[in-house]
Design a protein around this motif. Structure first.
Motif, mmCIF file in Angstrom:
data_model
loop_
_atom_site.group_PDB
_atom_site.id
_atom_site.type_symbol
_atom_site.label_atom_id
_atom_site.label_comp_id
_atom_site.label_asym_id
_atom_site.label_seq_id
_atom_site.Cartn_x
_atom_site.Cartn_y
_atom_site.Cartn_z
ATOM 1 N N ALA A 9 -0.655 2.077 54.024
ATOM 2 C CA ALA A 9 -0.520 0.641 54.286
ATOM 3 C C ALA A 9 -1.604 0.169 55.243
ATOM 4 C CB ALA A 9 0.864 0.340 54.861
ATOM 5 N N LEU A 10 -1.830 0.928 56.327
ATOM 6 C CA LEU A 10 -2.823 0.520 57.321
ATOM 7 C C LEU A 10 -4.237 0.579 56.753
ATOM 8 C CD1 LEU A 10 -1.452 2.219 60.571
ATOM 9 C CD2 LEU A 10 -1.189 -0.158 59.828
ATOM 10 N N SER A 11 -4.451 1.459 55.759
ATOM 11 C CA SER A 11 -5.783 1.551 55.155
ATOM 12 C C SER A 11 -6.161 0.281 54.405
ATOM 13 C CB SER A 11 -5.855 2.753 54.206
ATOM 14 O OG SER A 11 -5.139 2.504 52.995
ATOM 15 N N LEU A 12 -5.163 -0.501 54.004
ATOM 16 C CA LEU A 12 -5.412 -1.760 53.311
ATOM 17 C C LEU A 12 -5.683 -2.912 54.274
ATOM 18 C CD1 LEU A 12 -2.548 -1.612 50.654
ATOM 19 C CD2 LEU A 12 -4.990 -1.248 50.229
ATOM 20 N N LEU A 13 -5.268 -2.749 55.518
ATOM 21 C CA LEU A 13 -5.345 -3.827 56.492
ATOM 22 C C LEU A 13 -6.640 -3.748 57.284
ATOM 23 C CD1 LEU A 13 -1.692 -3.684 57.916
ATOM 24 C CD2 LEU A 13 -2.542 -4.969 55.950
ATOM 25 N N PRO A 14 -7.277 -4.882 57.563
ATOM 26 C CA PRO A 14 -8.492 -4.866 58.397
ATOM 27 C C PRO A 14 -8.154 -4.411 59.812
ATOM 28 C CG PRO A 14 -7.744 -7.116 58.005
ATOM 29 C CD PRO A 14 -6.903 -6.236 57.140
ATOM 30 N N GLN A 15 -9.099 -3.761 60.459
ATOM 31 C CA GLN A 15 -8.854 -3.192 61.782
ATOM 32 C C GLN A 15 -9.481 -4.012 62.907
ATOM 33 O OE1 GLN A 15 -6.778 -0.489 61.942
ATOM 34 N NE2 GLN A 15 -6.637 -0.810 59.720
ATOM 35 N N ARG A 16 -10.669 -4.511 62.682
ATOM 36 C CA ARG A 16 -11.383 -5.218 63.744
ATOM 37 C C ARG A 16 -12.122 -6.405 63.142
ATOM 38 N NH1 ARG A 16 -12.465 -3.613 68.720
ATOM 39 N NH2 ARG A 16 -11.859 -1.468 68.210
ATOM 40 N N GLY A 17 -11.989 -7.567 63.760
ATOM 41 C CA GLY A 17 -12.590 -8.772 63.214
ATOM 42 C C GLY A 17 -13.832 -9.209 63.950
ATOM 43 N N PRO A 18 -14.562 -10.161 63.369
ATOM 44 C CA PRO A 18 -15.784 -10.673 63.997
ATOM 45 C C PRO A 18 -15.484 -11.574 65.193
ATOM 46 C CG PRO A 18 -15.320 -11.881 61.992
ATOM 47 C CD PRO A 18 -14.314 -10.764 62.061
ATOM 48 N N HIS A 19 -14.210 -11.881 65.398
ATOM 49 C CA HIS A 19 -13.792 -12.747 66.496
ATOM 50 C C HIS A 19 -12.586 -12.098 67.169
ATOM 51 C CE1 HIS A 19 -12.019 -16.203 68.571
ATOM 52 N NE2 HIS A 19 -13.184 -16.817 68.428
ATOM 53 N N PRO A 20 -12.489 -12.147 68.498
ATOM 54 C CA PRO A 20 -11.350 -11.511 69.178
ATOM 55 C C PRO A 20 -9.994 -11.974 68.650
ATOM 56 C CG PRO A 20 -13.003 -12.155 70.779
ATOM 57 C CD PRO A 20 -13.450 -12.714 69.452
ATOM 58 N N GLU A 21 -9.906 -13.238 68.268
ATOM 59 C CA GLU A 21 -8.623 -13.749 67.779
ATOM 60 C C GLU A 21 -8.277 -13.130 66.428
ATOM 61 O OE1 GLU A 21 -5.090 -15.204 67.966
ATOM 62 O OE2 GLU A 21 -6.528 -15.537 69.597
ATOM 63 N N LEU A 22 -9.276 -12.841 65.606
ATOM 64 C CA LEU A 22 -8.994 -12.184 64.335
ATOM 65 C C LEU A 22 -8.553 -10.735 64.565
ATOM 66 C CD1 LEU A 22 -11.772 -13.537 61.950
ATOM 67 C CD2 LEU A 22 -9.334 -14.099 61.994
#
Length: 329
Positions: A9-22
């Motif tokens: 499940a976690l492999s499908l989810l993004p881990q780190r975004g281009p913005h702190p809020e993401l």
């Protein structure tokens, strides 16, 4: 197995975004999955796959794991929305997501998890799974609508048959019927039509047991607040049976509390109502009904699995569902 499904499940989810809020948003996506849970439904799907001849380590087993991940993601996004709709305080021993981040943010997190669930369906590469998952969502939403509409309208003039229809839609399909059917499909088998009737009975037994545990269980084992169904005004077999026999004064007090929003209910009066329910014969009545439905469902399931390729796994599947229908926590 729980850890393996969580990792998928976690492999499908993004881990780190281009913005702190993401990045904060991505942490929220993983919150409910990481809180764990019993994994009843995904384990049931895998047990069905084994019974239908799928062996661990095979390509079909990999597809079964992705379908089990679908069930896990479905469960989590539905729970986020369910907690909002029921105005719940807690989920799995921690504040509900909307209590931590607000309702609009939590709704969006649930919507996003729904989308990632479909990504897991695609990864499974079982064409027939799409229709099964879609049917699961439709039936669950219909049952949830009945439940919510009764609360919204303050409707208590209900029969036991109304409750049973609601739980069969809301609980039976995603808890029993669809996991059984997906387990067959991943093995390349045609799901036995008897899975539906067996699942309706077993799902009903499971939900009634859950209703009972909400009154008599231990919070640390149950995973939700004890007595929460009363605060949320849930229509249960226990309450409907009790209302049909309650003294007029108690019934009046009960209906007065149920007309109020959760924050306006009196904790002292709700505690009295809780005690009245426990002292009545309605809990025993509901338990007896659940036992009857569980037995009927198990008999149907044994018959449906009589010619399964893996007899030992089929027997284990029946044992798993027997535990589910008679659960004590």
């Amino acid at each position: 197995m729980r850890a393996e499904l969580l990792n998928l499940a976690l492999s499908l989810l993004p881990q780190r975004g281009p913005h702190p809020e993401l990045s904060r948003f991505y942490d929220m996506l993983a919150d409910y999955p990481r809180r764990g849970g019993k994994g009843i439904r995904s384990e049931l799907l895998l047990a069905s796959a084994r019974a239908h001849g799928v062996t661990e380590g095979s390509a079909a087993w990999g597809r079964a794991l992705w379908l089990a991940t679908v069930i896990e993601l479905f469960q989590n996004w539905v729970l986020i929305h369910d907690d909002i709709e029921d105005d719940s305080e807690e989920r799995r021993g921690r504040p509900a997501l909307h209590r931590l981040h607000g309702v609009p943010v939590a709704i969006n997190v649930g919507d996003a998890l729904h989308a990632y669930m479909w990504a897991a369906v695609a990864r499974a590469e079982v064409p027939a799974a799409f229709g099964e998952v879609l049917d699961m969502i439709h039936r669950t939403a219909e049952g949830q609508h009945l439940d919510l509409a009764w609360v919204e309208r303050g409707e208590w003039n209900l029969q036991e048959a109304d409750y049973l229809q609601m739980v069969q839609l809301k609980t039976a399909y995603y808890t029993v019927i669809v996991p059984l059917r997906l387990g067959a499909l991943v093995a390349g088998a045609t799901p036995n039509p008897a899975f539906t009737e067996a699942g309706l009975a077993l799902g009903t037994a499971f939900q009634i047991r859950d209703d009972v545990l909400n009154l008599v269980g231990k919070a640390e084992e149950y995973g939700k607040e004890i007595g929460g169904d009363l605060l949320e005004g849930k229509r249960t077999l226990i309450v409907l049976h009790w209302l049909s026999h309650a003294a007029s004064e108690q019934k009046h007090i009960f209906l007065d509390q149920m007309r109020r929003a959760r924050p306006d209910k009196s904790p002292e009066v709700i505690a009295d109502i809780h005690r009245w329910l426990l002292e009545s014969g309605s809990v025993a009545y509901a338990q007896s009904y659940a036992l009857e439905q569980g037995k009927r469902g198990l008999d149907l399931l044994r018959e449906a699995l009589a010619l399964s390729p893996n007899r030992q796994a089929a027997q284990q599947l029946v044992h798993t569902l027997e535990d589910l229908a008679t659960r004590q926590k």
